[in-house]
Design an enzyme around this catalytic site. Sequence first.
Site, PDB file in Angstrom:
ATOM      1  N   CYS A 134      38.725  22.126   8.679  1.00  0.00           N
ATOM      2  CA  CYS A 134      37.462  21.710   8.059  1.00  0.00           C
ATOM      3  C   CYS A 134      37.510  20.240   7.687  1.00  0.00           C
ATOM      4  O   CYS A 134      38.057  19.858   6.646  1.00  0.00           O
ATOM      5  CB  CYS A 134      37.180  22.566   6.823  1.00  0.00           C
ATOM      6  SG  CYS A 134      35.663  22.107   5.957  1.00  0.00           S
ATOM      7  N   CYS A 137      35.660  19.437   4.400  1.00  0.00           N
ATOM      8  CA  CYS A 137      36.424  19.804   3.204  1.00  0.00           C
ATOM      9  C   CYS A 137      37.552  18.824   2.917  1.00  0.00           C
ATOM     10  O   CYS A 137      37.781  18.441   1.770  1.00  0.00           O
ATOM     11  CB  CYS A 137      37.018  21.204   3.366  1.00  0.00           C
ATOM     12  SG  CYS A 137      35.883  22.480   3.931  1.00  0.00           S
ATOM     13  N   ASP A 138      38.281  18.460   3.957  1.00  0.00           N
ATOM     14  CA  ASP A 138      39.557  17.771   3.765  1.00  0.00           C
ATOM     15  C   ASP A 138      39.615  16.341   4.294  1.00  0.00           C
ATOM     16  O   ASP A 138      40.625  15.653   4.102  1.00  0.00           O
ATOM     17  CB  ASP A 138      40.678  18.576   4.435  1.00  0.00           C
ATOM     18  CG  ASP A 138      40.793  19.983   3.866  1.00  0.00           C
ATOM     19  OD1 ASP A 138      40.524  20.154   2.661  1.00  0.00           O
ATOM     20  OD2 ASP A 138      41.137  20.909   4.626  1.00  0.00           O
TER      21      ASP A 138
END
Length: 309
Positions: A134, A137-138
Site C-alpha cells: 500500500c 499507507c506507507d
Amino acid sequence: MEKIYDLAIIGAGPAGMTAAIYAARASLSVVMIERGAPGGQMVNTFEIENYTGFEKISGPDLSMKMFEHAQAAGAEYAYGNVENVTVAEDGTKIIDCGDHTVRAKTIIVATGTKHRLLNVPGESELSGRGISWCAVCDGAFFRGKKVVVIGGGDSAVEEAIYLAGLVEKVTVIHRRDELRAQKILQERAFADDKIEFVWDSVVESFEETNGKLGAVKVKNVKTDEVSDIEAEGAFIYIGLDPITDMIKELEVTDEAGYITVDHAMMTPVPGVFAAGDVISKELRQVVTAVNDGAIAAQSAFKYIETNLR
C-alpha cells in the site's frame, strides 16, 4: 432471543456499502460486518479518476462518503473477522466471527480480494520493514529514498506515479517487456523522470540491511542475468486473490476461488448472494462493484418477500 437480521453483508467495500444502502432503503434490517476500515481496496488507492460523477477523488474520501451514506440509510456496522459461514436447517445463515456469531435470513458476500504474494526469500521477514502492499499507507516513510514497485498493471503504475512525488527514485520491475496498465497511466509514468523500468525481470529475493530492506535481487527471464537494485522500500502489485476461505463449506466458488453467481448475484445456495471483486467476472472496478451491490440487495429483498414473509 438472538437477533436475526434480514440481511448480513460480509465486507464493507463499494459493493457491500452500496448493498447496505439499497437494502436499508427497502426497510430490511441490515448489518455490515468488516474486519478492517470501510472501503476495501479503495482505501489503499491514492486517486480514483474513473468513477462516474467524480473527475478525481481520493480513495479514502470516496470510502468515507459511501460509509456515511450507508449509515445514514440505517445500516448497522460491526467489526468482525468472519471465520466460517454455515446454513442452519431452517435456512438461517450463521456467520461465525470467532468470539461471536451473527444470524441472518440472507447474506451478501462482498469480501473482495487480497494482494498476492511473491513467495520469495525475505518477503515475509521484511514485511513492514521495507516491504508494503500500500503506497498510500506507507509511501511517506520513504520520502527522499529509493524504492521499487513490482508489477505492470494499473495498480502498480498508479502507485509508482504517486510514489514519484515523494521519493528520490522509483524502479518498476516487470516480468514482461510492456505494461498492462491503461495507456493514459503508461504515458504519465514514461514521462516522469523519477520512474525507471526494469523489463523482463522477476524478483529472486529481498535482501536485508541492518534489519530493514536494503536491496532487491532480480533475474532477467531472457538472459538469466541476476543483479541487485538498491532500495529501502518495495511495493508489490502482482495481482489479487479472492477472500473466500470463510465460505468454503458452501461450495460456491470456482477453481480460482471466486464466487459464481447468476444475473441476480445469487449463488447456488438459496439466500446466499455475492457482489464485487469476489465474484467471477471480467471487470473489477469501483463502478462494477457498486452495480453488483445494488443488484444483490434487490435480489435479497425479493428473496425475503417471496420465500420468508
